[in-house]
Design a protein around this motif. Sequence first.
Motif: not given
Length: 290
Positions: A264, A267-271, A274-275, A278
């Motif tokens: 988890e 995943k949060e770190r990758q999000t 990515t943000n 972007t």
Amino acid sequence: MSQTLESVKKRINSIEATKKITSTMQLVSSVKVRKLINVFNEKKNILETQKIILNNAVFLSKSDVIKNFNNKLLKENKKENRKLYVVIMSNLGLCGGYNQLLYKYFQSIYKEGDEVILIGRKAVSLFNNDNNIKAYTDFVNVANNLENSDFDNLIDFIIKKYVSDKYNSIHVAYQRYVNSLISLPIAKKLLPLEINYKNNLNSYEPEYIPSLEVFIEKFIPFYLGNYLKTIFYEASLSEQTIRRNMMDNADKSAKDLIESLKLEYNKERQTLITNEITEVVNSANAIKKS
């Protein structure tokens, strides 16, 4: 770092700290289990030999003395219905339902007027809420050291209670060791002694010094003490086995939870990454268009 990432990281650190405790306790219990298995098997084998010796003296003797021999510890008091129980529980927690299962079992066999001798601090805490049961708490910590005078005093106390003719019988309630996964609550009769074996160690009648009657009188308390001591070791083996299994399960659960939280976290770190990428790309495109 976002609040979500910080929260997940704190949970991981907390669970890892708990896992160190459960791993250590699991290791300690495993060592104790291996030691107790050897001690219990040794005590059990010795007890069986002592049981045959006492049986030979009481039931298989050809002496005229034994025909008139009268010992209250070998006879049931049929005039009384009240029973006295020795209830063996643990001093420590973190052993699952070890104490609660035994307490529920005792409630199922208890009859009004029965009394208990409590062994273990957890027994005191469980029975404290039941004011209807007369409980003796003089020997709560006797299981801490079975080789000192406190255990001998417990045996003397039990014998005095039984020969007072106030009880029909005396039983010991504890968790019986079945195997490394299973322990079952049980109540064994302690007094009167049930020792009627058919096998005989002797091909001839031995000579008892100073006499057969004196030998039996002295040997019965000795045998009774070893019988109860063997039960104490078995109860301790059950306790440590259950604690080891509980800590092993807790250790595995903590490991799985840590892996889940790490996934988890990643995943949060990758999000977040990515943000951020972007946002940078969008900003660059906006600059180009302007």
